[in-house]
Enzyme design. Structure first.
Site, PDB file in Angstrom:
ATOM      1  N   HIS A 146      -8.825  10.276   4.058  1.00  0.00           N
ATOM      2  CA  HIS A 146      -8.434   9.243   3.094  1.00  0.00           C
ATOM      3  C   HIS A 146      -8.595   9.834   1.711  1.00  0.00           C
ATOM      4  O   HIS A 146      -9.629  10.439   1.411  1.00  0.00           O
ATOM      5  CB  HIS A 146      -9.301   7.987   3.246  1.00  0.00           C
ATOM      6  N   ARG A 195      -0.766   8.787   9.761  1.00  0.00           N
ATOM      7  CA  ARG A 195      -0.709   7.329   9.906  1.00  0.00           C
ATOM      8  C   ARG A 195      -0.362   6.654   8.583  1.00  0.00           C
ATOM      9  O   ARG A 195      -0.939   6.968   7.539  1.00  0.00           O
ATOM     10  CB  ARG A 195      -2.064   6.815  10.374  1.00  0.00           C
ATOM     11  N   GLU A 241       0.842  -1.199   0.000  1.00  0.00           N
ATOM     12  CA  GLU A 241       0.000   0.000   0.000  1.00  0.00           C
ATOM     13  C   GLU A 241       0.875   1.245   0.000  1.00  0.00           C
ATOM     14  O   GLU A 241       2.092   1.170   0.233  1.00  0.00           O
ATOM     15  CB  GLU A 241      -0.909  -0.004   1.242  1.00  0.00           C
ATOM     16  N   HIS A 287     -11.160  10.211   7.749  1.00  0.00           N
ATOM     17  CA  HIS A 287     -10.969   8.766   7.839  1.00  0.00           C
ATOM     18  C   HIS A 287     -10.437   8.295   9.183  1.00  0.00           C
ATOM     19  O   HIS A 287     -10.927   7.323   9.739  1.00  0.00           O
ATOM     20  CB  HIS A 287      -9.988   8.366   6.730  1.00  0.00           C
ATOM     21  N   ARG A 316      -0.704   9.047   2.429  1.00  0.00           N
ATOM     22  CA  ARG A 316      -2.065   9.564   2.273  1.00  0.00           C
ATOM     23  C   ARG A 316      -2.175  11.080   2.312  1.00  0.00           C
ATOM     24  O   ARG A 316      -2.968  11.665   1.589  1.00  0.00           O
ATOM     25  CB  ARG A 316      -2.936   9.020   3.405  1.00  0.00           C
TER      26      ARG A 316
HETATM   27  C1  LIG Z   1     -13.526   2.281   5.978  1.00  0.00           C
HETATM   28  C2  LIG Z   1     -12.312   2.065   6.831  1.00  0.00           C
HETATM   29  C3  LIG Z   1     -11.259   1.320   6.336  1.00  0.00           C
HETATM   30  C4  LIG Z   1     -10.125   1.113   7.107  1.00  0.00           C
HETATM   31  N1  LIG Z   1      -9.122   0.316   6.639  1.00  0.00           N
HETATM   32  C5  LIG Z   1      -8.075   0.031   7.444  1.00  0.00           C
HETATM   33  C6  LIG Z   1      -7.081  -0.908   7.037  1.00  0.00           C
HETATM   34  O1  LIG Z   1      -7.155  -1.498   5.972  1.00  0.00           O
HETATM   35  N2  LIG Z   1      -6.049  -1.147   7.883  1.00  0.00           N
HETATM   36  C7  LIG Z   1      -5.927  -0.536   9.102  1.00  0.00           C
HETATM   37  O2  LIG Z   1      -4.958  -0.790   9.823  1.00  0.00           O
HETATM   38  N3  LIG Z   1      -6.871   0.332   9.508  1.00  0.00           N
HETATM   39  C8  LIG Z   1      -7.943   0.618   8.725  1.00  0.00           C
HETATM   40  N4  LIG Z   1      -8.895   1.478   9.168  1.00  0.00           N
HETATM   41  C9  LIG Z   1      -8.785   2.031  10.521  1.00  0.00           C
HETATM   42  C10 LIG Z   1      -9.103   0.946  11.524  1.00  0.00           C
HETATM   43  O3  LIG Z   1     -10.194   0.186  11.051  1.00  0.00           O
HETATM   44  C11 LIG Z   1      -9.449   1.515  12.873  1.00  0.00           C
HETATM   45  O4  LIG Z   1      -8.527   2.484  13.265  1.00  0.00           O
HETATM   46  C12 LIG Z   1      -9.449   0.409  13.908  1.00  0.00           C
HETATM   47  O5  LIG Z   1     -10.296  -0.617  13.499  1.00  0.00           O
HETATM   48  C13 LIG Z   1      -9.879   0.975  15.236  1.00  0.00           C
HETATM   49  O6  LIG Z   1     -10.143  -0.081  16.106  1.00  0.00           O
HETATM   50  P1  LIG Z   1     -10.641   0.273  17.560  1.00  0.00           P
HETATM   51  O7  LIG Z   1     -10.865  -1.020  18.242  1.00  0.00           O
HETATM   52  O8  LIG Z   1      -9.756   1.248  18.173  1.00  0.00           O
HETATM   53  O9  LIG Z   1     -12.015   1.068  17.322  1.00  0.00           O
HETATM   54  P2  LIG Z   1     -13.334   0.613  16.542  1.00  0.00           P
HETATM   55  O10 LIG Z   1     -13.108  -0.586  15.715  1.00  0.00           O
HETATM   56  O11 LIG Z   1     -13.897   1.795  15.886  1.00  0.00           O
HETATM   57  O12 LIG Z   1     -14.291   0.200  17.748  1.00  0.00           O
HETATM   58  C14 LIG Z   1     -14.779   1.200  18.621  1.00  0.00           C
HETATM   59  C15 LIG Z   1     -15.895   0.591  19.433  1.00  0.00           C
HETATM   60  O13 LIG Z   1     -16.284   1.482  20.461  1.00  0.00           O
HETATM   61  C16 LIG Z   1     -17.689   1.587  20.485  1.00  0.00           C
HETATM   62  N5  LIG Z   1     -18.030   2.881  21.068  1.00  0.00           N
HETATM   63  C17 LIG Z   1     -17.686   4.115  20.632  1.00  0.00           C
HETATM   64  N6  LIG Z   1     -18.195   5.052  21.452  1.00  0.00           N
HETATM   65  C18 LIG Z   1     -18.881   4.390  22.423  1.00  0.00           C
HETATM   66  C19 LIG Z   1     -19.648   4.793  23.534  1.00  0.00           C
HETATM   67  N7  LIG Z   1     -19.839   6.077  23.857  1.00  0.00           N
HETATM   68  N8  LIG Z   1     -20.232   3.838  24.291  1.00  0.00           N
HETATM   69  C20 LIG Z   1     -20.073   2.534  23.999  1.00  0.00           C
HETATM   70  N9  LIG Z   1     -19.370   2.093  22.957  1.00  0.00           N
HETATM   71  C21 LIG Z   1     -18.768   3.012  22.182  1.00  0.00           C
HETATM   72  C22 LIG Z   1     -18.096   1.418  19.044  1.00  0.00           C
HETATM   73  O14 LIG Z   1     -19.439   1.082  18.932  1.00  0.00           O
HETATM   74  C23 LIG Z   1     -17.139   0.307  18.633  1.00  0.00           C
HETATM   75  O15 LIG Z   1     -17.643  -0.929  19.058  1.00  0.00           O
HETATM   76  C24 LIG Z   1     -10.042   1.694   8.401  1.00  0.00           C
HETATM   77  C25 LIG Z   1     -11.097   2.442   8.888  1.00  0.00           C
HETATM   78  C26 LIG Z   1     -12.238   2.621   8.122  1.00  0.00           C
HETATM   79  C27 LIG Z   1     -13.361   3.421   8.682  1.00  0.00           C
END
Ligand SMILES: Cc1cc2nc3c(=O)[nH]c(=O)nc-3n(C[C@H](O)[C@H](O)[C@H](O)COP(=O)(O)OP(=O)(O)OC[C@H]3O[C@@H](n4cnc5c(N)ncnc54)[C@H](O)[C@@H]3O)c2cc1C
Length: 667
Positions: A317, A467, A197, A432, A371
């Protein structure tokens, strides 16, 4: 007022900004530090950030209910006679994305675990990740290569120790994911298929076609559901952390939540809490993030006086699907559909409407530039040519290859009348990823005792000013695992005492609003909040976007302040009370808080670095190569020590000969 103190532990005599912190117990905070403190305008200003939020939850409404308790074996529960209840768990995890789930599976070996999540458990940024997880798994690659790519993409603001830890431990974390049942693509030789990538010098992206996040979420969620020590509380919206201040130490004891289905306020008391609430894409109108990404974790952390860093670095993004350019316009979407970085990695080329390939004009790396560079270049093309989108073309590649690697994108585009094996894809940048967040040390520790954080909600120092693609799932995995041992140690220290907290006396219990307000009042409040939410997003898009200026940031700052005041006035005129809670209202409060923190952080950085590009200071300034840190007024050397094991603050100032800064591409 306490003095502003530099994040590296140096005291300054400047007056702090008073944020008028609206935490549950009404404690005051906070000071603000940013690079180049001596010339940092906001240090002199007496700005009450989130000031109006003071009007929420500041009145103590004593919970006079009679308390009775019972045990159910895995955790205990007390029910108050007003219908609200308290639950006791050893470990509390806020968020069911990759960070929260991965952590929960490990700490479940030591005690009972509650996962709080505001929607369906799978709804998260994780689920939408397409490209994959970066890890050094190819013999021709090396940890040093991965480190270099990360630091170059991060515009030399990354913390090198954090980068090294993540790049070194990454491969092990990926293998563990496979042990949990995640299935990744393999090549014909039986080895993991590694994609490439933008910004990566080698093939190192482990993936499941273009639906990697969905597969990771599925595997981890299945493991969680099969674990008897873990309870998932879905549709529970985390409202605020329950903190106790004792001298210079703030300790987290759990969380208040709103069960958005039953409208019950549920309190969770825990020994250890992990904040894993993900991103804040919805401070912008066009974002790849699902609706749950409203910055709740950063706002909660801010109210609880956690140290927050680098919030000016919002990643746009470069290539979200431009609905305007599709033959069949989709119905309005909650979030923009992403066209993964991997399409450019696989040879996709960017063209403007005149079919000119423009990336080589901006950067020698062309479409494989990081990016920030690609997003700024597209933004420049759109402005210069007064157009709404550019094209990303992968149709020169064999159709079988395209469909094999990007089945999900091909399907989504075909639904809109576009065959990506034959035609170019209309794309446009969209918000993003949030590079800043709650600052953590190398063990996921925050400035608050008993509170750990992992994933997108954090600022660990990995991403610096931008990032690198596919580094965020990796960061979440590494830090979720690193937080386990210190969490276990903390749990063992407080195991015998944490349930004894007199929660009814200590924290005002929020009131669910609809139970008290007339339907018509609530309807008006929600309607107005929805309109104001759109206005906030538009302010951020128009004035705090990809290319910024001081004047425009100041306009945003003023408009956000006005918006916050008028929104709250409206609420209180319609019967709202300070200790009321409601999903839409609480999300709006958090969005405002995060938006204002982003603007203040952006105003404080008087240089252009990575994702923060301002026309007033278009160059990199070596002396400003420091993180932007929001610190609470009670900041002291004890806090520095707490974060210094691997904190951004203590080491990001280091100059490394090997990774010399260079001038960014100017759009
Ligand atoms: C379309 C897209 C494509 C991506 N592609 C990539 C990729 O290919 N590779 C990569 O490394 N990263 C990628 N990313 C970024 C990556 O997906 C995220 O940074 C990562 O998944 C974050 O994980 P997390 O567990 O921190 O948060 P999340 O996976 O966002 O989980 C957060 C959780 O907290 C919960 N939550 C939030 N606020 C509250 C609240 N007030 N009360 C209760 N629950 C709450 C949500 O419901 C969710 O369950 C992408 C992101 C997107 C949007």
């Amino acid at each position: 007022m306490a003095s502003v103190q530099l994040c590296a532990g140096i005291r300054s005599s400047h007056s702090p900004m008073d944020f008028g912190a609206p935490c549950l117990r009404g404690a005051s905070f906070s000071a603000y530090f940013a690079p180049g403190l001596s010339s940092f305008r906001s240090v002199d200003a007496s700005l009450a950030l989130c000031q109006a939020s003071n009007r929420f939850l500041t009145i103590k409404a004593a919970a006079n209910g009679r308390i009775s308790s019972h045990q159910n074996g895995r955790h205990s529960r007390t029910r108050l006679d007003d219908g609200s209840s308290t639950k006791y768990f050893d470990f509390l995890v806020i968020g069911s994305g990759v960070a929260g789930l991965r952590y929960a599976l490990d700490v479940a070996k030591f005690g009972s675990v509650a996962i709080i999540t505001k929607s369906e458990p799978q709804e998260s940024n994780t689920r939408y990740a397409q490209g994959g997880v970066s890890a050094v798994l190819d013999p021709s690659d090396s940890v040093e290569n991965h480190m270099r790519d990360t630091i170059v993409a991060g515009a030399f603001l990354c913390d090198e120790e954090t980068v090294e830890v993540v790049c070194r431990e990454g491969p092990e974390r990926v293998k563990e994911l496979m042990a949990f049942g995640a299935s990744f693509d393999h090549s014909e030789d039986g080895q993991l298929h590694l994609a490439r990538e933008g910004g990566h010098s080698h093939h190192r992206i482990v993936h499941t076609a273009d639906m990697t996040g969905r597969e990771i979420e599925r595997a981890l969620l299945t493991a969680v559901k099969n674990n008897a020590s873990i309870s998932i509380f879905e549709h529970h919206f985390a409202l605020d952390l329950l903190t106790h201040e004792d001298g210079n130490t703030i300790t987290c004891h759990g969380l208040d939540t709103l069960n958005v289905r039953t409208k019950e306020v549920v309190r969770f008391i825990s020994a250890v809490t992990l904040l894993a609430t993900g991103g804040a894409g919805h401070i912008y109108p066009s974002t790849t993030n699902p609706l749950v990404a409203t910055g709740d974790g950063v706002a909660m952390g801010h109210r609880a006086q956690a140290v927050i860093s680098n919030m000016e670095f919002v990643q746009f993004h470069p290539t979200a699907l431009a609905d305007d350019g599709l033959p069949i316009k989709p119905k309005s979407r909650e979030n923009a559909f992403l066209i993964t970085e991997a399409v450019r990695g696989a040879g996709g080329k960017l063209f403007n409407m005149a079919r000119e390939r423009f990336m080589p004009l901006y950067d020698a790396r062309g479409e494989l530039a990081p990016r920030d560079v690609v997003a700024r270049s597209i933004d420049d093309q759109l402005k210069k040519n007064n157009e709404k989108f550019v094209y990303l073309d992968i149709s020169h590649k064999p159709a079988g290859e395209v469909l094999g690697h990007f089945p999900n994108i091909a399907r989504e585009c075909l639904k809109c009348g576009l065959d990506i094996t034959k035609e170019p894809i209309p794309v446009v940048p969209a918000a993003h990823y949030m590079c800043g967040g709650i600052q953590t040390g190398l063990s996921g520790q925050t400035s608050i005792e008993g509170l750990y954080a992992a994933g997108e909600v954090t600022c660990t120092g990995l991403h610096g000013a931008n990032r690198l693609a596919s580094n965020s799932l990796l960061e979440a995995l590494v830090f979720a695992q690193r937080a386990v041992n210190p969490s276990k140690d903390h749990f063992q220290r407080v195991q015998g005492s944490y349930r004894a907290v007199d929660e009814a006396r200590e924290w005002t219990r929020p009131l669910e609003s609809t139970a008290i307000l007339e339907d018509s009042q609530m309807e008006e409040i929600r309607k107005f909040t929805a309109v104001q939410r759109k206005s906030l997003q538009q302010i951020m898009w128009n004035f705090v976007g990809i290319v910024r200026s001081t004047e425009r940031l100041e306009i945003a700052q003023r408009r956000l302040e006005e918006l916050e005041t008028s929104w709250q006035d409206h609420l209180f005129r319609h019967g709202w009370k300070p200790n009321m809670v409601d999903l839409e209202v609480c999300e709006m409060r958090n969005l405002i808080c995060v938006a204002r923190v982003v603007v203040r952080s952006a105003l404080s950085r008087r240089e252009s670095r990575g994702l923060h590009y301002t026309t007033d200071y278009p160059d990199l300034v070596e002396s400003r190569r420091l993180p932007t840190v929001l610190i609470p007024a009670y900041w002291n050397s004890g806090l520095v020590n707490r974060l210094s094991t691997g904190s951004v603050s203590s080491r990001a100032v280091k100059t490394t000969q090997e990774f010399q800064p260079k001038t960014p591409v100017q759009a």
